[in-house]
Scaffold this motif. Structure first.
Motif, PDB file in Angstrom:
ATOM      1  N   ALA A   1      49.017  53.259  50.091  1.00 25.08           N
ATOM      2  CA  ALA A   1      49.345  51.847  49.887  1.00 25.08           C
ATOM      3  C   ALA A   1      48.289  50.983  50.573  1.00 25.08           C
ATOM      4  O   ALA A   1      47.774  50.024  49.987  1.00 25.08           O
ATOM      5  N   PHE A   2      47.943  51.347  51.801  1.00 23.62           N
ATOM      6  CA  PHE A   2      46.929  50.602  52.551  1.00 23.62           C
ATOM      7  C   PHE A   2      45.590  50.645  51.790  1.00 23.62           C
ATOM      8  O   PHE A   2      44.928  49.623  51.618  1.00 23.62           O
ATOM      9  N   ALA A   3      45.221  51.847  51.331  1.00 24.92           N
ATOM     10  CA  ALA A   3      43.932  52.019  50.643  1.00 24.92           C
ATOM     11  C   ALA A   3      43.874  51.185  49.366  1.00 24.92           C
ATOM     12  O   ALA A   3      42.856  50.551  49.072  1.00 24.92           O
ATOM     13  N   PHE A   4      44.973  51.147  48.631  1.00 23.43           N
ATOM     14  CA  PHE A   4      44.957  50.386  47.378  1.00 23.43           C
ATOM     15  C   PHE A   4      44.863  48.878  47.636  1.00 23.43           C
ATOM     16  O   PHE A   4      44.278  48.157  46.828  1.00 23.43           O
ATOM     17  N   VAL A   5      45.422  48.431  48.747  1.00 22.38           N
ATOM     18  CA  VAL A   5      45.254  47.008  49.085  1.00 22.38           C
ATOM     19  C   VAL A   5      43.772  46.722  49.338  1.00 22.38           C
ATOM     20  O   VAL A   5      43.232  45.704  48.888  1.00 22.38           O
ATOM     21  N   ILE A   6      43.103  47.642  50.032  1.00 22.88           N
ATOM     22  CA  ILE A   6      41.663  47.451  50.302  1.00 22.88           C
ATOM     23  C   ILE A   6      40.882  47.433  48.985  1.00 22.88           C
ATOM     24  O   ILE A   6      39.969  46.626  48.796  1.00 22.88           O
ATOM     25  N   VAL A   7      41.251  48.334  48.060  1.00 23.16           N
ATOM     26  CA  VAL A   7      40.572  48.362  46.762  1.00 23.16           C
ATOM     27  C   VAL A   7      40.810  47.033  46.030  1.00 23.16           C
ATOM     28  O   VAL A   7      39.894  46.465  45.427  1.00 23.16           O
ATOM     29  N   ALA A   8      42.041  46.525  46.113  1.00 22.31           N
ATOM     30  CA  ALA A   8      42.348  45.244  45.466  1.00 22.31           C
ATOM     31  C   ALA A   8      41.494  44.129  46.073  1.00 22.31           C
ATOM     32  O   ALA A   8      40.947  43.293  45.348  1.00 22.31           O
ATOM     33  N   ILE A   9      41.363  44.153  47.405  1.00 22.64           N
ATOM     34  CA  ILE A   9      40.523  43.151  48.085  1.00 22.64           C
ATOM     35  C   ILE A   9      39.082  43.264  47.580  1.00 22.64           C
ATOM     36  O   ILE A   9      38.424  42.276  47.269  1.00 22.64           O
ATOM     37  N   SER A  10      38.623  44.515  47.481  1.00 24.88           N
ATOM     38  CA  SER A  10      37.252  44.751  47.041  1.00 24.88           C
ATOM     39  C   SER A  10      37.034  44.278  45.601  1.00 24.88           C
ATOM     40  O   SER A  10      35.936  43.868  45.230  1.00 24.88           O
ATOM     41  N   ALA A  11      38.113  44.341  44.809  1.00 24.89           N
ATOM     42  CA  ALA A  11      37.981  43.939  43.405  1.00 24.89           C
ATOM     43  C   ALA A  11      38.008  42.422  43.247  1.00 24.89           C
ATOM     44  O   ALA A  11      37.396  41.886  42.332  1.00 24.89           O
ATOM     45  N   VAL A  12      38.710  41.767  44.145  1.00 22.56           N
ATOM     46  CA  VAL A  12      38.909  40.328  43.944  1.00 22.56           C
ATOM     47  C   VAL A  12      37.799  39.497  44.596  1.00 22.56           C
ATOM     48  O   VAL A  12      37.490  38.413  44.130  1.00 22.56           O
TER      49      VAL A  12
ATOM     50  N   LEU B   1      57.855  51.176  52.145  1.00 23.56           N
ATOM     51  CA  LEU B   1      56.670  51.964  51.769  1.00 23.56           C
ATOM     52  C   LEU B   1      56.568  52.105  50.251  1.00 23.56           C
ATOM     53  O   LEU B   1      55.480  52.000  49.675  1.00 23.56           O
ATOM     54  N   GLY B   2      57.715  52.336  49.614  1.00 22.52           N
ATOM     55  CA  GLY B   2      57.730  52.462  48.155  1.00 22.52           C
ATOM     56  C   GLY B   2      57.254  51.183  47.489  1.00 22.52           C
ATOM     57  O   GLY B   2      56.428  51.207  46.575  1.00 22.52           O
ATOM     58  N   ILE B   3      57.751  50.058  47.998  1.00 25.23           N
ATOM     59  CA  ILE B   3      57.361  48.760  47.421  1.00 25.23           C
ATOM     60  C   ILE B   3      55.858  48.523  47.634  1.00 25.23           C
ATOM     61  O   ILE B   3      55.135  48.131  46.732  1.00 25.23           O
ATOM     62  N   TRP B   4      55.409  48.816  48.865  1.00 31.63           N
ATOM     63  CA  TRP B   4      53.991  48.630  49.163  1.00 31.63           C
ATOM     64  C   TRP B   4      53.120  49.480  48.240  1.00 31.63           C
ATOM     65  O   TRP B   4      52.104  49.015  47.712  1.00 31.63           O
ATOM     66  N   LEU B   5      53.527  50.734  48.052  1.00 36.70           N
ATOM     67  CA  LEU B   5      52.712  51.628  47.217  1.00 36.70           C
ATOM     68  C   LEU B   5      52.672  51.116  45.776  1.00 36.70           C
ATOM     69  O   LEU B   5      51.603  50.996  45.181  1.00 36.70           O
ATOM     70  N   LEU B   6      53.843  50.782  45.265  1.00 36.27           N
ATOM     71  CA  LEU B   6      53.930  50.337  43.873  1.00 36.27           C
ATOM     72  C   LEU B   6      53.126  49.048  43.669  1.00 36.27           C
ATOM     73  O   LEU B   6      52.287  48.952  42.769  1.00 36.27           O
ATOM     74  N   LEU B   7      53.380  48.074  44.551  1.00 33.80           N
ATOM     75  CA  LEU B   7      52.702  46.785  44.386  1.00 33.80           C
ATOM     76  C   LEU B   7      51.199  46.907  44.599  1.00 33.80           C
ATOM     77  O   LEU B   7      50.407  46.289  43.882  1.00 33.80           O
ATOM     78  N   SER B   8      50.811  47.717  45.595  1.00 31.45           N
ATOM     79  CA  SER B   8      49.366  47.832  45.869  1.00 31.45           C
ATOM     80  C   SER B   8      48.655  48.510  44.710  1.00 31.45           C
ATOM     81  O   SER B   8      47.545  48.118  44.337  1.00 31.45           O
TER      82      SER B   8
ATOM     83  N   LEU C   1      49.661  48.508  41.514  1.00 33.46           N
ATOM     84  CA  LEU C   1      49.641  47.557  40.399  1.00 33.46           C
ATOM     85  C   LEU C   1      48.603  46.456  40.639  1.00 33.46           C
ATOM     86  O   LEU C   1      47.838  46.097  39.744  1.00 33.46           O
ATOM     87  N   LEU C   2      48.572  45.973  41.879  1.00 31.66           N
ATOM     88  CA  LEU C   2      47.619  44.918  42.232  1.00 31.66           C
ATOM     89  C   LEU C   2      46.184  45.421  42.078  1.00 31.66           C
ATOM     90  O   LEU C   2      45.330  44.758  41.470  1.00 31.66           O
TER      91      LEU C   2
END
Lengths: 474, 237
Positions: free
Chosen positions: A223-234, A449-456, A458-459
């Protein structure tokens, strides 16, 4: 195509000096913390086993003694060292591991590990769990902030857009590479963190518990990693992506957990320790103890017992009066302890509840809490131990008082019991919760954690797709 | 193969292309000459589907690059001024990656042969791209384009910054695309290389195609003269 992207990404990571440096540092730290953790857990466990054995021996071998004298001679309840405290010590070092089960008094727990830690012990606070939660997540932020921002700056994102592959496949490839990286790193780290448990046969490491723990960390770190990827994409440049990624790490790993603790303490302040002691001392003084109230209180007690047994005279019952009074006093004091310690535990649980809901704001806080719970080193585990040992104390004291009441006749405190009675007193057994019980308690954190993983995910997927489409514009 | 019909494209108040009409047939190489801002790159972006025309029709192999972007791009190979590669990967690994993404799965030996064909030295094939010169990167770009077996090749200032020998080598390799029946469209400033490689040379200014010349029988000096006449006309107007 997805496999090609994953392979390429992992190959790039393996050649990235930052990755290699971070990986080596992380593994070295993990190795040091792991060896230290397991050594301490093993030595704690040996010490506990020795103390338990000594306590039992001294108790059984105390010789002829009055049961109430024995109740003051007393026994200890030792908290078994949780095997996974080697991985995640939680509050274990600061919480007492022993409970003195004496008559009249519910003592606070004692034998805190932190009191025995020498200054020269360099890794006292450096646990494998802390390294993964804080250093591991930092490493992910450093490694992944360029995932899209770097490609955009190099022009390869535009090259990918021009090649004519569906954005969904690039997105899936990126997601797959992040998942592969986190899984690979986590498994290596966990192997180092938990491997030494094989060399600690005395410690009971539950396989299911370990697998659950690894699963929880994987979910949190992904979840943490996908947030970083989202940051990197935006964000359009590596520099701004780096700043945002580090800010997210600081907030998730440091600010929210620390401020969360402070917020919990300010919303639900702890009782002052000395005030609590004074209150207990004052309120646990039963009317059976001393003073003018003793006479009427004893008379009322005798009357109640006579009524209960349908007897005319107390002497006809053959009960020892002193033992009856002692037990009545215990029951009076127990109600006081239940109220005062109950309020204390309620405060701790209210504080815990604040952190529980704050975990919705940080996947790393959620991981931290579930990790300590599964390792049985959280506050709840300590309260559970205190409550179980107190229940055991009451059982022991009641057994001793009952023996004296029935067998002392009119000898009172001159009566002596022997080995048979001491051996009939059960040893304390700390009942551990099942993994399922713990997960049920931690459902808010797991949902978080489930919400974070799912949202991250999708984001990240949405933003990576948008970045690809944006790149295909002049 | 490549068709641009009466296309107009504006960015805000700036008209990047004005009623541009251009055709590039299979096996043909067309060079677009023009100053910066003449509309060469915009034309390439329209063909790649990176940008939609305000008016007119753009087709690649009969497809609309916007509505059928994936299929259009699969039919195209694109080499920009600076070929974007992954610096920590070798030329061979970069080629293998783009080859896989293009839906092929050539063996390592085949890919090596492709890189040797475009003029990369054997010792350089397995070195990280971060150590490559611009000319070497352009060669890897060519190999990627070859590997894609595209029906059309779009090049945006591909020889800018290359030394004369590297530029000459690059131009030579381009003929292979024509031999394979590929339509090639090159946006460039380099009149000499345009003369060397093009079947037709289009001169663009201010978003318009002002001339289309056949370089056969013309030397580079004459082409430059024609080009400058158009440019001066532009200044005079």
């Amino acid at each position: 195509m997805i496999t090609a992207i994953i392979t390429k990404e992992l190959r790039e990571f393996s050649r990235d000096r930052r990755f290699l440096t971070l990986a080596v540092l992380l593994l070295m730290l993990m190795f040091a913390a792991s060896v230290d953790g397991w050594n301490r857990a093993r030595s704690d466990d040996h010490a506990r086993q020795f103390a338990e054995h000594s306590d039992h021996h001294i108790w059984v071998e105390q010789g002829e003694n009055n049961p109430h004298g024995a109740a003051h001679f007393a026994r200890y309840a030792f908290r078994p060292t949780p095997a996974l405290s080697a991985f995640d010590p939680g509050v274990f070092d600061f919480a007492g591991a022993a409970f003195w089960m004496e008559a009249h008094t519910q003592n606070p727990t004692s034998l805190r590990r932190v009191e025995d830690v020498a200054i020269s012990t360099p890794f006292a606070a450096l646990s494998p769990a802390w390294i993964i939660q804080v250093v591991g997540s930092l490493a992910l932020a450093v490694l992944l902030f360029q995932t899209l921002a770097g490609e955009r700056e190099r022009g390869t994102l535009r090259a990918l857009a021009a090649i004519g592959i569906p954005a969904t496949q690039v997105v899936a490839g990126k997601a797959g590479s992040v998942l592969s990286l986190v899984t690979l790193l986590s498994l290596i780290i966990f192997l180092i963190a938990l491997g030494p448990s094989l060399l600690s046969p005395g410690l009971d490491v539950c396989g299911l518990r370990v697998l659950t723990l690894i699963g929880v960390y994987l979910i949190g770190l992904c979840a943490f990693a996908f947030v970083i990827v989202a940051i990197s994409a935006v964000l359009r440049t590596s520099a701004s992506a780096f700043t945002a990624a580090i800010s997210f790490w600081v907030a998730s790993a440091i600010i929210i957990p620390i401020l969360g603790g402070q917020l919990a303490a300010s919303l639900h302040p702890d009782m002052d320790e000395q005030a609590l002691k004074n209150t207990i001392q004052l309120e646990a003084q039963s009317p059976f103890w001393t003073g003018d109230a003793r006479g009427p209180a004893v008379a009322a007690l005798e009357e109640k017992v006579l009524e209960e047994f349908g007897a005319e005279r107390f002497e006809d019952l053959g009960f020892d009066r002193e033992a009856l009074i002692l037990q009545a006093h215990e029951e009076f004091a127990n109600a006081v302890y239940d109220r005062l310690y109950g309020a204390l535990y309620d405060t701790h649980q209210a504080q815990d509840q604040v952190l529980r809901y704050l975990s919705l704001a940080s996947p790393l806080l959620a991981v931290q809490r579930v990790s300590a719970a599964l390792s049985e080193t959280d506050q709840s585990a300590q309260i559970r131990f205190a409550q179980q040992s107190e229940a055991h104390r009451r059982t022991i004291i009641e057994m001793l008082n009952r023996n004296m009441m029935i067998h002392a006749g009119d000898q009172g405190f001159s009566y002596s019991a022997g080995r048979d009675l001491w051996e009939s007193i059960p040893d304390f057994v700390n009942v551990r919760p099942s993994t399922l019980d713990i997960l049920t308690t931690m459902r808010v954190e797991l949902i978080s954690l489930g919400i974070w993983l799912l949202l991250s995910i999708l984001l990240a997927l949405g933003l990576v797709r948008r970045a690809l489409l944006r790149e295909a514009q002049p | 193969m490549l068709s641009v019909q009466n296309v107009t494209k504006t960015f805000g108040h700036h008209t990047a292309l004005s009623e541009l009409t251009l055709e590039v047939a299979s096996g043909e190489t067309v060079c677009l000459l023009g100053a910066n801002g003449a509309g060469k790159t915009t034309t390439i972006n329209l063909l790649l589907g990176f940008s939609a025309p305000d008016q007119g029709v753009v087709r690649v192999d009969g497809r609309d690059p916007i509505k059928e972007s994936i299929k259009t791009r699969q039919a195209l190979a694109y080499i920009p001024e600076n070929v974007a590669l992954y610096p920590s990967l070798s030329g061979l690994e970069n080629l293998a990656y783009f080859d896989r993404l293009s839906g092929h799965k050539r063996s390592s030996a085949e890919l090596k042969a492709l890189l040797l064909d475009v003029g990369l030295q054997e010792r350089d094939i397995t070195r990280p791209v971060s150590a490559y010169s611009k000319g070497m990167r352009q060669k890897v770009g060519l190999a990627i384009a070859f590997a894609k077996k595209a029906k059309a090749l779009l090049l945006d200032e591909p020889m800018s910054g290359l030394d004369p020998k590297a530029a000459s080598d690059f131009t030579q390799r381009l003929t292979t695309f024509n031999d394979a029946g590929c339509a090639v469209l090159i946006a460039t400033h380099d009149i000499f290389r345009a003369k060397e490689s093009a079947s037709r040379i289009g001169i663009m200014k201010a978003g318009r195609l002002v001339d289309m010349i056949d370089p056969t029988g013309l030397d580079a000096g004459r082409i430059e003269q024609i080009y400058l006449q158009h440019m001066h006309a532009d200044v005079a107007s």
